[in-house]
Design an enzyme around this catalytic site. Structure first.
Site, PDB file in Angstrom:
ATOM      1  N   SER A 114       0.800  -1.222   0.000  1.00 32.47           N
ATOM      2  CA  SER A 114       0.000   0.000   0.000  1.00 32.47           C
ATOM      3  C   SER A 114       0.828   1.266   0.000  1.00 32.47           C
ATOM      4  O   SER A 114       0.414   2.283  -0.522  1.00 32.47           O
ATOM      5  CB  SER A 114      -0.915   0.023   1.235  1.00 32.47           C
ATOM      6  OG  SER A 114      -0.138  -0.033   2.417  1.00 32.47           O
ATOM      7  N   CYS A 115       2.011   1.232   0.574  1.00 34.58           N
ATOM      8  CA  CYS A 115       2.692   2.507   0.805  1.00 34.58           C
ATOM      9  C   CYS A 115       3.970   2.686   0.023  1.00 34.58           C
ATOM     10  O   CYS A 115       4.526   3.774   0.006  1.00 34.58           O
ATOM     11  CB  CYS A 115       3.012   2.673   2.291  1.00 34.58           C
ATOM     12  SG  CYS A 115       4.355   1.615   2.867  1.00 34.58           S
ATOM     13  N   GLY A 116       4.501   1.649  -0.603  1.00 34.98           N
ATOM     14  CA  GLY A 116       5.771   1.832  -1.290  1.00 34.98           C
ATOM     15  C   GLY A 116       6.899   1.991  -0.293  1.00 34.98           C
ATOM     16  O   GLY A 116       6.847   1.470   0.813  1.00 34.98           O
TER      17      GLY A 116
END
Length: 282
Positions: A114-116
């Site tokens: 989801s966030c990298g």
């Protein structure tokens, strides 16, 4: 090799009626990326295009910038204690003479779907490490009408999303609106890495004549990946983050958010948008 989708038993409740049926879900599995045999990163991804994902990740990290710098990408046999190949570990071997930045090897990272790369580098680090600075030779100019048509073209090309409803998509378009490539993944940053990695292996970097469209929001990580690949324009159907806008302004990236129907917000690089009316102040 893991499948893109899997089936699971589901209890469905509709207007008080209860039934059971199988449901199609998007697959999510870890992928460990090794560089010259040394573990570098783990990301949660949808299986498929794993070699492109690994290559694109290394472009984003500033490790490589040309296909000739990669000697091989292979799945690691014997990735488990019993010697089974899970197809969840890939090793990228660089070509002889390619220098590996020490900062990348020291930073062993875990990446969520989801966030990298959360909390990653400063704006200056991205600007100074990119191998493909964004330019305007030849210039990319698009109209709002052309941009507004791209989300529907992206959605029409999302094959797995139609079955699961659980995938992000990233696509490359030409300045004329032609769909050049599309990738889907449970992580939006993985989808972009798959696009960039495929372009690297096809010797198409920098992607200086392309528009990157993502199905969700425009985070700093996505703006970073666009900059590192030399992409001049990033458009998202949802909101950008403040750091993404800062990076776009610093690097010359055109950043468009809330691209829905005939509406959109241009946060940076408006010189690439052909505006037919005078821009006023609200």
């Amino acid at each position: 090799m893991g499948r893109v989708t899997e089936r699971r038993r589901t209890i469905r409740i509709r207007d008080g009626a209860v039934t059971t049926r199988p449901d199609t879900l998007v697959a999510e599995e870890p992928l460990e990326i090794r560089l010259n045999g040394k573990p570098l990163a783990i990301t949660m991804r949808t299986p498929g295009d794993d070699f492109a994902l690994a290559a694109g990740f290394l472009v984003s990290e500033g490790v490589i910038g040309e296909g000739s710098e990669v000697q091989s990408i292979v799945y690691c046999a014997g990735a488990t204690a019993d010697g089974v190949n899970t197809y969840n570990v890939v090793d990228v071997k660089l070509a002889p003479g390619v220098v590996v930045p020490d900062i990348t090897l020291e930073r062993n990272v875990y990446t969520t779907s989801s966030c990298g790369l959360c909390g990653k580098a400063s704006l200056d680090a991205v600007r100074t490490t990119t191998r493909h600075p964004i330019g305007d030779s030849p210039p990319v100019r698009v109209t709002p009408v052309l941009l507004s048509a791209l989300p529907d073209r992206l959605r029409e090309a999302q094959r797995v999303f139609d079955r699961t409803g659980g995938l992000h998509a990233a696509a490359l378009f030409s300045p004329e609106g032609e769909l050049l490539d599309i990738r889907e993944d449970v992580g939006r940053h993985n989808a972009v890495d798959k696009l960039v990695g495929r372009a690297l292996t096809d010797d198409r970097l920098p992607l200086s004549q392309s528009i990157l469209l993502v199905s969700g929001r425009a985070s700093f990580e996505l703006a970073q990946k666009a900059v590192m690949a030399g992409i001049p324009m990033l458009a998202a159907v949802s909101a950008p983050s403040s750091l993404a806008v800062d990076l776009a302004a610093e690097s010359g990236l055109t950043l468009v958010g809330f691209l829905r129907g005939q509406s959109m917000n241009v946060y940076a690089g408006d010189h690439r948008i052909v505006l037919g009316a005078t821009v006023g102040q609200d």
